[in-house]
Design a protein around this motif. Structure first.
Motif, mmCIF file in Angstrom:
data_model
loop_
_atom_site.group_PDB
_atom_site.id
_atom_site.type_symbol
_atom_site.label_atom_id
_atom_site.label_comp_id
_atom_site.label_asym_id
_atom_site.label_seq_id
_atom_site.Cartn_x
_atom_site.Cartn_y
_atom_site.Cartn_z
ATOM 1 N N ASP A 90 0.695 -1.214 -0.125
ATOM 2 C CA ASP A 90 -0.029 0.084 -0.041
ATOM 3 C C ASP A 90 0.823 1.357 0.150
ATOM 4 O O ASP A 90 0.719 2.133 0.584
ATOM 5 C CB ASP A 90 -0.938 0.051 1.203
ATOM 6 C CG ASP A 90 -2.158 -1.216 1.175
ATOM 7 O OD1 ASP A 90 -2.163 -1.524 -0.064
ATOM 8 O OD2 ASP A 90 -2.551 -1.535 2.283
ATOM 9 N N PHE A 91 1.863 1.441 -0.826
ATOM 10 C CA PHE A 91 3.004 2.606 -1.163
ATOM 11 C C PHE A 91 3.756 2.833 0.196
ATOM 12 O O PHE A 91 4.325 3.656 -0.092
ATOM 13 C CB PHE A 91 2.044 3.550 -1.536
ATOM 14 C CG PHE A 91 1.128 3.684 -2.866
ATOM 15 C CD1 PHE A 91 1.608 3.267 -4.013
ATOM 16 C CD2 PHE A 91 -0.065 3.326 -2.318
ATOM 17 C CE1 PHE A 91 0.959 3.322 -4.967
ATOM 18 C CE2 PHE A 91 -1.015 3.226 -3.784
ATOM 19 C CZ PHE A 91 -0.423 3.149 -4.825
ATOM 20 N N ARG A 92 3.696 1.916 1.116
ATOM 21 C CA ARG A 92 4.455 1.974 2.053
ATOM 22 C C ARG A 92 5.771 1.084 2.117
ATOM 23 O O ARG A 92 5.546 -0.202 2.118
ATOM 24 C CB ARG A 92 4.022 1.991 3.589
ATOM 25 C CG ARG A 92 4.422 2.469 4.675
ATOM 26 C CD ARG A 92 3.772 2.133 5.936
ATOM 27 N NE ARG A 92 4.494 0.869 6.378
ATOM 28 C CZ ARG A 92 3.839 0.073 7.400
ATOM 29 N NH1 ARG A 92 2.772 0.334 7.696
ATOM 30 N NH2 ARG A 92 4.754 -1.185 7.768
ATOM 31 N N LYS A 93 7.083 1.457 2.196
ATOM 32 C CA LYS A 93 8.079 0.533 2.184
ATOM 33 C C LYS A 93 8.271 -0.066 3.449
ATOM 34 O O LYS A 93 8.233 0.342 4.420
ATOM 35 C CB LYS A 93 9.332 1.479 2.214
ATOM 36 C CG LYS A 93 10.455 0.460 1.416
ATOM 37 C CD LYS A 93 11.961 1.211 1.353
ATOM 38 C CE LYS A 93 12.021 2.010 0.292
ATOM 39 N NZ LYS A 93 13.299 2.789 0.009
ATOM 40 N N VAL A 113 4.562 -9.110 7.493
ATOM 41 C CA VAL A 113 4.352 -8.148 6.343
ATOM 42 C C VAL A 113 3.001 -7.741 6.277
ATOM 43 O O VAL A 113 2.050 -8.636 6.649
ATOM 44 C CB VAL A 113 4.848 -8.698 4.958
ATOM 45 C CG1 VAL A 113 4.347 -7.629 3.861
ATOM 46 C CG2 VAL A 113 6.338 -8.689 5.120
ATOM 47 N N PRO A 114 2.395 -6.673 6.653
ATOM 48 C CA PRO A 114 0.887 -6.441 6.422
ATOM 49 C C PRO A 114 0.200 -6.667 5.219
ATOM 50 O O PRO A 114 0.765 -6.610 4.264
ATOM 51 C CB PRO A 114 0.974 -4.924 6.716
ATOM 52 C CG PRO A 114 2.215 -4.330 6.264
ATOM 53 C CD PRO A 114 3.187 -5.169 6.424
ATOM 54 N N ARG A 115 -0.984 -6.723 5.462
ATOM 55 C CA ARG A 115 -2.040 -7.214 4.216
ATOM 56 C C ARG A 115 -1.823 -5.860 3.367
ATOM 57 O O ARG A 115 -2.094 -4.857 3.838
ATOM 58 C CB ARG A 115 -3.149 -7.572 4.821
ATOM 59 C CG ARG A 115 -4.449 -7.802 3.785
ATOM 60 C CD ARG A 115 -5.627 -8.186 4.414
ATOM 61 N NE ARG A 115 -6.789 -8.671 3.628
ATOM 62 C CZ ARG A 115 -7.379 -8.112 2.787
ATOM 63 N NH1 ARG A 115 -7.202 -6.859 2.527
ATOM 64 N NH2 ARG A 115 -8.080 -8.639 2.046
ATOM 65 N N GLY A 116 -1.983 -6.224 2.129
ATOM 66 C CA GLY A 116 -2.396 -5.136 1.238
ATOM 67 C C GLY A 116 -1.857 -5.287 -0.339
ATOM 68 O O GLY A 116 -1.667 -6.386 -0.500
ATOM 69 N N LYS A 117 -1.802 -4.228 -0.940
ATOM 70 C CA LYS A 117 -1.468 -4.361 -2.441
ATOM 71 C C LYS A 117 0.092 -4.299 -2.322
ATOM 72 O O LYS A 117 0.664 -3.186 -1.825
ATOM 73 C CB LYS A 117 -1.973 -3.337 -3.103
ATOM 74 C CG LYS A 117 -1.692 -2.982 -4.585
ATOM 75 C CD LYS A 117 -2.363 -4.177 -5.465
ATOM 76 C CE LYS A 117 -1.803 -3.936 -6.970
ATOM 77 N NZ LYS A 117 -1.769 -5.114 -7.723
ATOM 78 N N MET A 118 0.667 -5.279 -3.232
ATOM 79 C CA MET A 118 2.314 -5.134 -2.933
ATOM 80 C C MET A 118 2.933 -4.741 -4.116
ATOM 81 O O MET A 118 2.512 -5.105 -5.417
ATOM 82 C CB MET A 118 2.637 -6.642 -2.604
ATOM 83 C CG MET A 118 4.061 -6.996 -2.281
ATOM 84 S SD MET A 118 4.442 -9.043 -2.132
ATOM 85 C CE MET A 118 3.475 -8.830 -0.625
#
Length: 136
Positions: A90-93, A113-118
């Motif tokens: 989600d656009f966070r490194k 690693v958190p859930r989200g768009k990778m």
């Protein structure tokens, strides 16, 4: 064994020598043995006479469920300069590690690693080839 160190104020993990730091995301070398792959993606960034791109970017389709991710990087070339791959959710490194283009193909493991768009982004020498991927 690689450990992980927290970059202050970023929540970002950087591979270093030594023990792992206590934080939400950890980077470690993968253990030997078989790995069960539930999902993932890969990409080959080819070289061409007009390719001056120094980044190979992989947008992973779908949503990563969260947890452990294995990152694979194989970059060609005689370059000994320090390069880096970065994993974004989600656009966070959320995870990164250094390598050089003349390293053999390598894999790293990012935990928690958190859930989200990778998205995976790896630097490469201009006019050289890179093969990158993520597995979970």
């Amino acid at each position: 064994m690689l450990g992980a160190s927290l970059l202050v104020g970023t929540g970002l993990m950087l591979a270093t020598a030594g023990p792992a730091a206590a934080s939400d995301v950890q980077l470690a070398t993968p253990s030997s043995g078989e790995v069960t792959v539930l999902g993932g993606a890969s990409k080959v960034c080819t070289r061409s006479g007009q390719d001056v791109d120094v980044w190979c970017d992989l947008e992973v389709p779908g949503t990563f469920p969260g947890g452990t991710v294995h990152v694979d990087v194989d970059v060609s070339g005689p370059d000994r300069a320090s390069r880096e791959w970065s994993l974004y959710v989600d656009f966070r490194k959320v995870c990164r590690a250094p390598y050089t283009a003349n390293d053999p193909a390598r894999s790293w493991t990012c935990r928690n690693v958190p859930r989200g768009k990778m998205r995976l982004s790896a630097s490469k020498p201009p006019w050289e080839q890179a093969a990158i991927g993520v597995r979970w």
